[in-house]
Design a protein around this motif. Structure first.
Motif, PDB file in Angstrom:
ATOM      1  N   SER A 177      46.256  28.135  46.047  1.00 55.76           N
ATOM      2  CA  SER A 177      45.465  27.789  44.869  1.00 55.76           C
ATOM      3  C   SER A 177      45.862  28.654  43.684  1.00 55.76           C
ATOM      4  N   PRO A 178      45.676  28.147  42.479  1.00 56.33           N
ATOM      5  CA  PRO A 178      46.007  28.948  41.291  1.00 56.33           C
ATOM      6  C   PRO A 178      45.065  30.138  41.142  1.00 56.33           C
ATOM      7  N   LYS A 179      45.592  31.233  40.653  1.00 49.14           N
ATOM      8  CA  LYS A 179      44.807  32.438  40.395  1.00 49.14           C
ATOM      9  C   LYS A 179      45.285  33.049  39.080  1.00 49.14           C
ATOM     10  N   GLY A 180      44.368  33.701  38.394  1.00 53.48           N
ATOM     11  CA  GLY A 180      44.766  34.446  37.203  1.00 53.48           C
ATOM     12  C   GLY A 180      45.382  35.771  37.591  1.00 53.48           C
ATOM     13  N   VAL A 181      44.561  36.642  38.172  1.00 54.83           N
ATOM     14  CA  VAL A 181      45.014  37.926  38.705  1.00 54.83           C
ATOM     15  C   VAL A 181      44.523  38.018  40.137  1.00 54.83           C
ATOM     16  N   LYS A 182      45.452  38.176  41.087  1.00 50.90           N
ATOM     17  CA  LYS A 182      45.105  38.247  42.504  1.00 50.90           C
ATOM     18  C   LYS A 182      45.716  39.509  43.099  1.00 50.90           C
ATOM     19  N   ALA A 183      44.899  40.277  43.796  1.00 52.66           N
ATOM     20  CA  ALA A 183      45.368  41.483  44.477  1.00 52.66           C
ATOM     21  C   ALA A 183      44.822  41.491  45.891  1.00 52.66           C
ATOM     22  N   ASP A 184      45.705  41.736  46.863  1.00 51.87           N
ATOM     23  CA  ASP A 184      45.235  41.861  48.239  1.00 51.87           C
ATOM     24  C   ASP A 184      44.515  43.181  48.452  1.00 51.87           C
ATOM     25  N   GLY A 185      44.801  44.157  47.606  1.00 54.56           N
ATOM     26  CA  GLY A 185      44.125  45.446  47.670  1.00 54.56           C
ATOM     27  C   GLY A 185      43.026  45.538  46.625  1.00 54.56           C
ATOM     28  N   ASN A 186      42.644  46.762  46.284  1.00 58.20           N
ATOM     29  CA  ASN A 186      41.567  46.991  45.320  1.00 58.20           C
ATOM     30  C   ASN A 186      41.990  46.607  43.904  1.00 58.20           C
ATOM     31  N   VAL A 187      41.026  46.192  43.103  1.00 58.83           N
ATOM     32  CA  VAL A 187      41.196  45.988  41.661  1.00 58.83           C
ATOM     33  C   VAL A 187      40.377  47.053  40.952  1.00 58.83           C
ATOM     34  N   THR A 188      41.036  47.843  40.087  1.00 59.50           N
ATOM     35  CA  THR A 188      40.358  48.917  39.364  1.00 59.50           C
ATOM     36  C   THR A 188      40.693  48.801  37.887  1.00 59.50           C
ATOM     37  N   ILE A 189      39.668  48.648  37.060  1.00 61.48           N
ATOM     38  CA  ILE A 189      39.859  48.519  35.609  1.00 61.48           C
ATOM     39  C   ILE A 189      39.031  49.586  34.917  1.00 61.48           C
ATOM     40  N   SER A 190      39.703  50.446  34.148  1.00 59.47           N
ATOM     41  CA  SER A 190      39.017  51.534  33.460  1.00 59.47           C
ATOM     42  C   SER A 190      39.218  51.490  31.953  1.00 59.47           C
TER      43      SER A 190
END
Length: 604
Positions: free
Chosen positions: A382-395
């Motif tokens: 399926s389409p995804k914008g941002v996909k990570a199998d691990g953690n997503v961290t935004i600061s």
């Protein structure tokens, strides 16, 4: 380049902020924000952006003035190394000539196909300068030491293989002479080379792209390099790749990946973008703008990455493979720059990381438009914008995501592990879940706006904790909602501003929360209506403009300042929906079967 990326900051009010919304189905995540009243000072922005990436038409890096800046790492900065031997090769149609300051450098050439041998006599400290043009020419380099390759107005089209092929396993510093324009095109089918050294053969030597290197590639200089990858990849290295400020690297086409980097395990490096401009376009099935077996570290510059190919079933991997602007087998880290990533094919991804995704600065706009790919019922993508199998961290920074493909699992920002947002601005629009975290979703700061066309705005399959910042989740009609969590006991609102609206609130925040929450059910209101929470003195704690209509829907909010014993009023435009007191941590008014919009003041 006819490309625009506009971020409009149209409202940053510390006392009261009301930002309007256009339609039930906004075309971008913009114009969906809403914020708070006099009780808080979170502020906010109203983003509006254009994700168009047009064909490259001559745009160059905007940081050319920093091209000559030199750091302290000799592996990155050729200026810290000595290149006392100079070999200059000039191409002229179907022939080539050369001059050398060291006779130990052996040069072979058949027509305009040139092979440089620095291996036989073990020559090091060499700079090779390329000039001129050939419609049937190439360069092949053998050596045992790092070398510098200066492109000073060279245009090569090869009929046999790569336009430039470095068989040296040491790094090559590719310097684009300031103001120069350079172009490389490889053959669409590779033939054997005219010259082989070191026991190499057509079957044993790698030739994976138009510009290929066995060793690391470091791009520098305020020049332009255009690459056309007819056979496989555009730029390819079995080592790592670094892009310094000032460089303009354009991969106009690639039969597979525009930039393909294996990475260096010993140095723990994949791709590092310090500055410059990278433009890529590929229409290849499962093609990538940037593909790296190790990490992609983006510290500055500008990326314009466009992929339009569809997905496929990869028999070697026994899995589906889809096109992506950035694909890495480990992690993606973004700390600066301005970047636009676009995937228009079936099941396309903006960023696809097998490891984690982290963002601390810069502006990133991601758009995918294709639908779902199905090989069989066991293998889909399926389409995804941002996909990570691990953690997503935004600061920090600004992340804009738009996923319009009308299919299940068409999600905007997804972590297969935990997601933490402590700063920055995150705006996500998606057909299905806008934000999805598998194990935990935590917000301690920043601004988060998640809008789903049909499902949950924010969905955590584990815990969900909000203790700061501003979080707005907009979901579809019942049974979908704005913010959803695995269970009430795992849903904590301890601070910040939270707004959830949609068909229902599937999971109520825990009574163990440290900040009070108001759950209003049965709300009927039109898009554009302003919801307000007023205290007994008429002061606004919350003012929010609805981005979509509600029909006996849910509007849930939590803001600092809600206090036990105080009578509050919930208002829609000038109509009073309810008056209430927050006698407990969770206050519920109305019911999903009742209609607030038709009974002003019905809950007192």
């Amino acid at each position: 380049m006819k490309h625009s990326l506009t971020l409009i900051l149209s409202g940053l009010l510390l006392a009261a902020l009301i930002i309007g919304c256009a339609t039930d189905e906004p075309s971008t995540p913009g114009n969906m924000d809403g914020a708070t009243g006099s009780g808080t000072t979170t502020g906010g922005t109203d983003p509006s952006f254009d994700s168009t990436i047009s064909a490259w038409d001559g745009q160059t890096a905007t940081d050319a003035s920093s091209a000559s800046n030199v750091g302290t790492d000799k592996d990155i900065y050729h200026e810290l190394n000595t290149f006392s031997n100079v070999l200059t090769i000039t191409y002229n149609g179907t022939s080539a000539s050369y001059t050398s300051t060291n006779d130990n450098i052996i040069v072979y050439h058949t027509g305009a196909h040139v092979t440089v041998d620095m291996l036989t006599n073990d020559v090091d400290k060499t700079e090779i300068i390329l000039r001129g043009a050939s419609s049937d020419g190439s360069l092949k380099v053998y050596g045992a030491s790092k070398h510098k390759l200066t492109l000073d107005g060279v245009s090569l089209t090869s009929s046999r293989g790569p336009a430039i092929n470095s068989q040296c396993k040491k790094r090559v510093y590719i310097a684009l002479a300031d103001g120069s324009s350079n172009s490389l095109t490889d053959a669409s089918a590779y033939d054997s080379d005219y010259q082989y050294l070191n026991g190499g053969t057509v079957d044993t030597e790698d030739r994976k792209g138009c510009l290929f290197a066995e060793g690391n590639i470091i791009f520098s200089g305020a020049g332009t390099l255009q690459v056309n990858g007819k056979m496989k990849h555009g730029v390819c290295t079995d080592g790592y790749m670094v892009l310094r400020p000032g460089v303009t690297l354009v991969v106009n086409e690639a039969a597979k990946n525009c930039i393909h980097v294996k990475g260096d395990e010993d140095d723990n490096m994949g791709i590092q973008v310090l500055g410059g401009l990278i433009y890529t376009y590929t229409s290849a099935t499962a093609g990538k703008g940037i593909k790296c077996d190790r990490q992609v570290d983006i510290q500055g510059g500008q990326l314009l990455l466009n992929v339009s190919g569809g997905a496929e079933y990869d028999k070697d991997e026994a899995d589906t493979s889809s096109a992506a602007a950035i694909k890495t087998d480990t992690y993606v880290s973004i700390s600066g720059g301005t970047h636009v990533l676009k995937a228009t094919g079936t099941a396309g991804k903006g960023i696809n990381a097998d490891g984690y995704f982290t963002m601390s600065g810069g502006t990133v706009t991601v758009t995918t438009t294709g639908g779902k790919f199905t090989y069989n019922r066991n293998f889909t993508s399926s389409p995804k914008g941002v996909k990570a199998d691990g953690n997503v961290t935004i600061s920090g920074g600004t992340l804009n995501v738009q996923v319009t493909g009308a299919s299940d699992s068409s999600e905007g920002l997804e972590s297969k592990a935990a997601m933490t947002i402590s700063g920055g601005d995150v705006y996500v629009w998606a057909y299905e879940d806008a934000i999805n975290a598998s194990s935990a979703f935590t917000v301690t700061g920043g601004s988060v706006l998640a809008y789903s066309s049909t499902c949950d705005g924010i969905d955590s399959n584990g815990s969900l904790t909000i203790s700061g910042g501003k979080v707005i989740g907009v979901g579809g009609s019942s049974p979908e909602g704005g913010i959803d969590c695995d269970s009430s006991s795992k849903f904590l609102v301890n601070g910040g501003t939270m707004i959830s609206l949609g068909g229902t609130l599937q999971t109520t925040p825990s009574s163990s929360s440290k900040q009070r929450t108001v759950v209003a059910n049965g709300v009927t209101a039109s898009k554009g209506a302003v919801m307000q929470a007023l205290d007994s003195s008429g002061n606004s704690l919350l003012s929010y403009t609805l981005p979509r209509s509600l029909s006996s829907g849910n509007f849930t909010f939590s803001v600092p300042g809600l206090t036990s014993g105080v009578t509050y009023t919930l208002q829609c435009d000038d109509t009073t929906l309810a008056t209430f007191t927050c006698s407990s941590m969770i206050t519920t008014i109305g019911s999903s079967s009742g209609g607030m919009g038709g009974n002003p003041g019905g809950w007192r």
